[in-house]
Design a protein around this motif. Sequence first.
Motif, PDB file in Angstrom:
ATOM      1  N   ILE A   1     -72.393  27.263 -33.753  1.00 60.40           N
ATOM      2  CA  ILE A   1     -71.850  26.583 -34.924  1.00 60.40           C
ATOM      3  C   ILE A   1     -70.417  27.023 -35.213  1.00 60.40           C
ATOM      4  O   ILE A   1     -69.594  26.237 -35.688  1.00 60.40           O
ATOM      5  CB  ILE A   1     -72.755  26.834 -36.157  1.00 60.40           C
ATOM      6  CG1 ILE A   1     -72.289  25.982 -37.338  1.00 60.40           C
ATOM      7  CG2 ILE A   1     -72.773  28.304 -36.512  1.00 60.40           C
ATOM      8  CD1 ILE A   1     -72.334  24.504 -37.091  1.00 60.40           C
ATOM      9  N   VAL A   2     -70.070  28.284 -34.914  1.00 61.50           N
ATOM     10  CA  VAL A   2     -68.711  28.764 -35.158  1.00 61.50           C
ATOM     11  C   VAL A   2     -67.719  27.981 -34.300  1.00 61.50           C
ATOM     12  O   VAL A   2     -66.677  27.519 -34.781  1.00 61.50           O
ATOM     13  CB  VAL A   2     -68.609  30.275 -34.865  1.00 61.50           C
ATOM     14  CG1 VAL A   2     -67.169  30.749 -35.006  1.00 61.50           C
ATOM     15  CG2 VAL A   2     -69.514  31.065 -35.804  1.00 61.50           C
ATOM     16  N   PHE A   3     -68.052  27.793 -33.029  1.00 63.15           N
ATOM     17  CA  PHE A   3     -67.179  27.038 -32.130  1.00 63.15           C
ATOM     18  C   PHE A   3     -67.230  25.540 -32.440  1.00 63.15           C
ATOM     19  O   PHE A   3     -66.228  24.834 -32.275  1.00 63.15           O
ATOM     20  CB  PHE A   3     -67.565  27.302 -30.678  1.00 63.15           C
ATOM     21  CG  PHE A   3     -67.021  28.590 -30.141  1.00 63.15           C
ATOM     22  CD1 PHE A   3     -65.824  28.635 -29.452  1.00 63.15           C
ATOM     23  CD2 PHE A   3     -67.700  29.773 -30.336  1.00 63.15           C
ATOM     24  CE1 PHE A   3     -65.308  29.817 -28.970  1.00 63.15           C
ATOM     25  CE2 PHE A   3     -67.203  30.980 -29.855  1.00 63.15           C
ATOM     26  CZ  PHE A   3     -65.999  31.000 -29.174  1.00 63.15           C
ATOM     27  N   LYS A   4     -68.381  25.051 -32.876  1.00 69.53           N
ATOM     28  CA  LYS A   4     -68.493  23.632 -33.224  1.00 69.53           C
ATOM     29  C   LYS A   4     -67.544  23.298 -34.371  1.00 69.53           C
ATOM     30  O   LYS A   4     -66.817  22.299 -34.326  1.00 69.53           O
ATOM     31  CB  LYS A   4     -69.927  23.298 -33.617  1.00 69.53           C
ATOM     32  CG  LYS A   4     -70.139  21.831 -33.972  1.00 69.53           C
ATOM     33  CD  LYS A   4     -71.600  21.543 -34.297  1.00 69.53           C
ATOM     34  CE  LYS A   4     -71.790  20.066 -34.632  1.00 69.53           C
ATOM     35  NZ  LYS A   4     -73.214  19.756 -34.926  1.00 69.53           N
ATOM     36  N   ARG A   5     -67.513  24.145 -35.397  1.00 68.90           N
ATOM     37  CA  ARG A   5     -66.618  23.912 -36.528  1.00 68.90           C
ATOM     38  C   ARG A   5     -65.157  24.054 -36.100  1.00 68.90           C
ATOM     39  O   ARG A   5     -64.290  23.299 -36.556  1.00 68.90           O
ATOM     40  CB  ARG A   5     -66.942  24.893 -37.650  1.00 68.90           C
ATOM     41  CG  ARG A   5     -68.283  24.611 -38.332  1.00 68.90           C
ATOM     42  CD  ARG A   5     -68.676  25.725 -39.262  1.00 68.90           C
ATOM     43  NE  ARG A   5     -69.937  25.427 -39.957  1.00 68.90           N
ATOM     44  CZ  ARG A   5     -70.643  26.329 -40.649  1.00 68.90           C
ATOM     45  NH1 ARG A   5     -70.200  27.589 -40.734  1.00 68.90           N
ATOM     46  NH2 ARG A   5     -71.766  25.978 -41.241  1.00 68.90           N
ATOM     47  N   ALA A   6     -64.892  25.015 -35.211  1.00 73.55           N
ATOM     48  CA  ALA A   6     -63.525  25.202 -34.724  1.00 73.55           C
ATOM     49  C   ALA A   6     -63.054  23.977 -33.947  1.00 73.55           C
ATOM     50  O   ALA A   6     -61.913  23.511 -34.123  1.00 73.55           O
ATOM     51  CB  ALA A   6     -63.458  26.450 -33.847  1.00 73.55           C
ATOM     52  N   VAL A   7     -63.921  23.420 -33.105  1.00 73.07           N
ATOM     53  CA  VAL A   7     -63.552  22.231 -32.322  1.00 73.07           C
ATOM     54  C   VAL A   7     -63.354  21.026 -33.234  1.00 73.07           C
ATOM     55  O   VAL A   7     -62.471  20.191 -33.001  1.00 73.07           O
ATOM     56  CB  VAL A   7     -64.619  21.945 -31.245  1.00 73.07           C
ATOM     57  CG1 VAL A   7     -64.317  20.639 -30.520  1.00 73.07           C
ATOM     58  CG2 VAL A   7     -64.682  23.088 -30.240  1.00 73.07           C
ATOM     59  N   GLN A   8     -64.153  20.926 -34.280  1.00 72.40           N
ATOM     60  CA  GLN A   8     -63.971  19.822 -35.226  1.00 72.40           C
ATOM     61  C   GLN A   8     -62.627  19.919 -35.940  1.00 72.40           C
ATOM     62  O   GLN A   8     -61.966  18.904 -36.184  1.00 72.40           O
ATOM     63  CB  GLN A   8     -65.129  19.809 -36.234  1.00 72.40           C
ATOM     64  CG  GLN A   8     -66.452  19.371 -35.621  1.00 72.40           C
ATOM     65  CD  GLN A   8     -67.630  19.541 -36.555  1.00 72.40           C
ATOM     66  OE1 GLN A   8     -67.540  20.285 -37.548  1.00 72.40           O
ATOM     67  NE2 GLN A   8     -68.735  18.878 -36.263  1.00 72.40           N
ATOM     68  N   ARG A   9     -62.203  21.155 -36.266  1.00 71.64           N
ATOM     69  CA  ARG A   9     -60.872  21.333 -36.871  1.00 71.64           C
ATOM     70  C   ARG A   9     -59.782  20.984 -35.853  1.00 71.64           C
ATOM     71  O   ARG A   9     -58.764  20.372 -36.200  1.00 71.64           O
ATOM     72  CB  ARG A   9     -60.704  22.773 -37.352  1.00 71.64           C
ATOM     73  CG  ARG A   9     -61.517  23.113 -38.589  1.00 71.64           C
ATOM     74  CD  ARG A   9     -61.022  24.393 -39.231  1.00 71.64           C
ATOM     75  NE  ARG A   9     -61.155  25.533 -38.347  1.00 71.64           N
ATOM     76  CZ  ARG A   9     -62.234  26.313 -38.286  1.00 71.64           C
ATOM     77  NH1 ARG A   9     -63.282  26.033 -39.067  1.00 71.64           N
ATOM     78  NH2 ARG A   9     -62.286  27.337 -37.467  1.00 71.64           N
ATOM     79  N   ILE A  10     -60.003  21.377 -34.601  1.00 71.06           N
ATOM     80  CA  ILE A  10     -59.034  21.062 -33.546  1.00 71.06           C
ATOM     81  C   ILE A  10     -58.909  19.552 -33.387  1.00 71.06           C
ATOM     82  O   ILE A  10     -57.803  19.018 -33.229  1.00 71.06           O
ATOM     83  CB  ILE A  10     -59.470  21.718 -32.218  1.00 71.06           C
ATOM     84  CG1 ILE A  10     -59.325  23.238 -32.312  1.00 71.06           C
ATOM     85  CG2 ILE A  10     -58.654  21.187 -31.049  1.00 71.06           C
ATOM     86  CD1 ILE A  10     -59.916  23.975 -31.124  1.00 71.06           C
ATOM     87  N   LYS A  11     -60.038  18.852 -33.435  1.00 73.65           N
ATOM     88  CA  LYS A  11     -60.011  17.391 -33.307  1.00 73.65           C
ATOM     89  C   LYS A  11     -59.175  16.752 -34.410  1.00 73.65           C
ATOM     90  O   LYS A  11     -58.369  15.850 -34.156  1.00 73.65           O
ATOM     91  CB  LYS A  11     -61.447  16.855 -33.356  1.00 73.65           C
ATOM     92  CG  LYS A  11     -61.519  15.331 -33.304  1.00 73.65           C
ATOM     93  CD  LYS A  11     -62.906  14.839 -33.648  1.00 73.65           C
ATOM     94  CE  LYS A  11     -62.900  13.326 -33.811  1.00 73.65           C
ATOM     95  NZ  LYS A  11     -64.191  12.807 -34.290  1.00 73.65           N
ATOM     96  N   GLN A  12     -59.346  17.243 -35.644  1.00 74.59           N
ATOM     97  CA  GLN A  12     -58.570  16.707 -36.750  1.00 74.59           C
ATOM     98  C   GLN A  12     -57.080  16.967 -36.554  1.00 74.59           C
ATOM     99  O   GLN A  12     -56.240  16.090 -36.812  1.00 74.59           O
ATOM    100  CB  GLN A  12     -59.045  17.328 -38.062  1.00 74.59           C
ATOM    101  CG  GLN A  12     -60.465  16.923 -38.446  1.00 74.59           C
ATOM    102  CD  GLN A  12     -60.955  17.640 -39.688  1.00 74.59           C
ATOM    103  OE1 GLN A  12     -60.268  18.485 -40.240  1.00 74.59           O
ATOM    104  NE2 GLN A  12     -62.171  17.309 -40.127  1.00 74.59           N
TER     105      GLN A  12
END
Length: 405
Positions: free
Chosen positions: A303-314
């Motif tokens: 989940i830590v990396f999932k949230r990080a990737v979602q921020r990267i996508k934005q």
Amino acid sequence: MALKAARISVYAWEGTDREGTRITGELSGQNPALIKARLRKQGINPGKVRKKPPSLFNLGKRIKAHDIALFTRQMATMIKAGVPLLQSFDIIGEGFDNPAMRTLVDDLKQDVAAGNSFAAALRKKPRYFDDLYCNLVDAGEQAGALDTLLERVATYKEKSESLKAKINKAMTYPLVVVFVAIIVTGILLVKVVPQFQSVFEGFGAQLPAFTVMVIGLSRFMQDGWWMMLGLLIVGFFTVRHALRTSQAFRDRIDTGLLKLPLVGTLMYKSAVARFARTLSTTFAAGVPLVEALESVAGATGNIVFKRAVQRIKQDVSTGMQLNFAMRTAGTFPNMAIQMTAIGEESGSLDSMLDKVAGFYEDEVDNRVDNLTSLMEPFIMVVLGVIVGGLVVAMYLPIFQLGSAI
């Protein structure tokens, strides 16, 4: 209304060749008549054709991720060799011993034969083929490069399963040893210590504090073993239910795993490897970066990396370069960020990400080997202390009695 297609089954057959020699074999098909027709085309005079009953070992056998990876690799090989798609399903289906896998391949064949695309047929089986898998196959069909995309998907699945196997190896070994240690300790406390206790009662002398403590623990185990077993069972099913139903509980577990000593580093490197491998595969397939990051977020496994990737996508969707977005997220190592920057500058992002994935997969492999090497002496020490402590507690009164005499 279209009739539902017959299921593929395995048939054992007997027949004779052109020289009259008796031969036997197995073929997959919808009914005995079709099996006999196929045998005649091969110059075999069919005799008995009977449906082969499923093996007891295969009854209830589930489809595993390894089966999907093998199916993907075989499909890539067949398509690259020029074998028609429907015929590829037949050939591959016959090669699986698992009845569930043969049924899955047959279902895919029937959907494709009915006019659906391969990707559309896969999307009807979300339990086995995720969005990333289906999107890559869809991209391959639209670009007329299905064999190339299937090869990439097969490599991705094989690498992913290899990485999962290494993680499971690192986690399973100590858990099994701890479980064995608990069983051995329980047997000693319930069966062995009471034998010494009956001997100590005839001493008439005060027992050492350590021995008294072990005897008390033994009595508690004898009287309340069922309570402890019940608590363990309830705890196991409670945690299992929470993992299945509570996203917040899973998130806490993911966050906590990254903070554990030794294991946390292993989980961190494996998440980076999955991120790089997935993004490399999707980007090389021609998927736009923002869409690729959507698939990557769910494939990191934490989940830590999932949230990080979602921020990267934005951030990337607003025009920021990928390497700057990764640095801003504050989750990824400098090596991965620098390699990504080089890939963006040189126009070879997929190649650089592939190198990052390979590096961290090797790191995970080495970490698992080192962790296993470190755990072996540590576990032996723990077992020695537990078992040795119980033995010393039981013989200490005897030693004191001997010195008194």
